[in-house]
Structures are given as C-alpha cells and as structure tokens.
Design a protein around this motif. Sequence first.
Motif, PDB file in Angstrom:
ATOM      1  N   TYR A  82     -89.807  89.871  49.013  1.00 23.61           N
ATOM      2  CA  TYR A  82     -89.107  89.947  47.733  1.00 23.61           C
ATOM      3  C   TYR A  82     -89.569  91.251  47.094  1.00 23.61           C
ATOM      4  O   TYR A  82     -90.720  91.390  46.697  1.00 23.61           O
ATOM      5  CB  TYR A  82     -89.445  88.741  46.854  1.00 23.61           C
ATOM      6  N   PHE A 106     -86.021  82.962  46.469  1.00 22.05           N
ATOM      7  CA  PHE A 106     -85.626  81.581  46.732  1.00 22.05           C
ATOM      8  C   PHE A 106     -85.201  81.380  48.183  1.00 22.05           C
ATOM      9  O   PHE A 106     -84.758  80.312  48.557  1.00 22.05           O
ATOM     10  CB  PHE A 106     -84.487  81.179  45.783  1.00 22.05           C
ATOM     11  N   ALA A 132     -89.372  83.549  39.286  1.00 21.38           N
ATOM     12  CA  ALA A 132     -88.492  82.411  39.556  1.00 21.38           C
ATOM     13  C   ALA A 132     -88.517  81.388  38.426  1.00 21.38           C
ATOM     14  O   ALA A 132     -87.785  80.403  38.473  1.00 21.38           O
ATOM     15  CB  ALA A 132     -88.907  81.745  40.865  1.00 21.38           C
ATOM     16  N   GLY A 159     -88.934  79.277  45.182  1.00 20.33           N
ATOM     17  CA  GLY A 159     -89.183  80.425  44.309  1.00 20.33           C
ATOM     18  C   GLY A 159     -90.647  80.795  44.175  1.00 20.33           C
ATOM     19  O   GLY A 159     -91.023  81.489  43.235  1.00 20.33           O
ATOM     20  N   ASN A 179     -83.535  88.203  41.783  1.00 15.43           N
ATOM     21  CA  ASN A 179     -84.645  87.494  42.410  1.00 15.43           C
ATOM     22  C   ASN A 179     -84.196  86.541  43.523  1.00 15.43           C
ATOM     23  O   ASN A 179     -84.970  85.701  43.970  1.00 15.43           O
ATOM     24  CB  ASN A 179     -85.483  86.745  41.366  1.00 15.43           C
ATOM     25  N   ALA A 180     -82.977  86.681  43.989  1.00 16.42           N
ATOM     26  CA  ALA A 180     -82.411  85.754  44.980  1.00 16.42           C
ATOM     27  C   ALA A 180     -83.272  85.610  46.223  1.00 16.42           C
ATOM     28  O   ALA A 180     -83.435  84.497  46.746  1.00 16.42           O
ATOM     29  CB  ALA A 180     -80.999  86.192  45.362  1.00 16.42           C
ATOM     30  N   PRO A 224     -82.841  81.067  39.839  1.00 15.02           N
ATOM     31  CA  PRO A 224     -82.336  82.178  40.656  1.00 15.02           C
ATOM     32  C   PRO A 224     -81.379  83.088  39.884  1.00 15.02           C
ATOM     33  O   PRO A 224     -80.602  82.626  39.061  1.00 15.02           O
ATOM     34  CB  PRO A 224     -81.605  81.493  41.805  1.00 15.02           C
ATOM     35  N   THR A 225     -81.505  84.375  40.171  1.00 21.68           N
ATOM     36  CA  THR A 225     -80.583  85.378  39.646  1.00 21.68           C
ATOM     37  C   THR A 225     -80.223  86.308  40.805  1.00 21.68           C
ATOM     38  O   THR A 225     -80.779  86.200  41.890  1.00 21.68           O
ATOM     39  CB  THR A 225     -81.235  86.215  38.521  1.00 21.68           C
TER      40      THR A 225
END
Length: 172
Positions: A90, A83, A71, A110, A79-80, A75-76
């Motif tokens: 995750y 968050f 994180a 995150g 890796n959403a 956020p991408t």
Amino acid sequence: MAGNIPDPAKSLDWDRLRPLRRRTWFARPPEQVAQELLGMLLIRADSTCVCAGRIVETEAYLAANDPACHAARGPTRKNASMFGPAGHAYVYAIHSRWCMNVVTEREGSGSAVLVRAIEPLTGIERMAERRGIGDPLLLTRGPARLCEALGIDRELDGWDLTRGEKIGRAHV
C-alpha cells in the motif's frame, strides 16, 4: 564503504535469500508482522540496479480502533489496496512524498505495517543519487526517505510482494 568498517552487503549470502512467498505469513495481526519484519531485508530491483537494506523500524496500523490507520474511515479510491490481499504493498503520498505499508490480515480488513526505516546494505550509490545526498545514515531513515532512496512510488501501490519481483522482502 571505506576504512575498517565491514561492508554488510558482502557478509550476506545472496544466493540463499528467498522472497517471502507465503501469503499466510502476511495474513496475521499487524503487530505480529511488524515485529517479525525487523531484521528482514527489503529488496528493490529495477532496470538500473538492486538496492537492499535490513528493516530496522516498523509501525503497525490496526483496522479496528486505530484513528491513525488510513483504513479507519473505510475504503476509498486512494486506500483501496490496503483492503486487498495480505502481502501486497500500500503506497500512498503524504506531504508530496511516498510511504509504503505491507497489507496484513484478511482481505477487506484494512490493516497494514508501515516500513519506517532500513539499514542500507547494497545499491547505496543509487540510493544516494535518488536522494541527492551522500550520508548513508540519512538515506533511509524515515518512511518517505526510504521510498525515495529505493524508488518506490504510486506505481507500486497494490504490488504483490510475494512475487519476489521489483520489490519484496527476503530472509536468510
């Protein structure tokens, strides 16, 4: 297990095991959650069997000032779930293998805890089949081995661990 070695799965009172359903338990600093996960059970149930093991190694990833945390750059798409709400999984790929973290702290932070290793307790034959090896000492030592043995993959990314279905943690 064979010989004079006691079967740890038989010493558990499976009827007393309860999933951690309180999201507030997970919504704490990752260092604290990582420490308290030690000794708890990670249970993975699918259509073929129930596999479980005692958590023996964890690693905390802090949202702030931790360049190793996924994180760290925000956020991408990948890796959403990190968050998302505390108490969710995750699951991410590294070197073409899966690893699983438990999301901690408040939504949007995150932070997470990597489950690094478990002591296999039940479903060992299925874990060995998934891994293609028979040595129980190597089945779940390391986060990618653990995920492979338990059948954890990207499909479980974002899974709500407090539901106590498919995958979750339990305590006696």
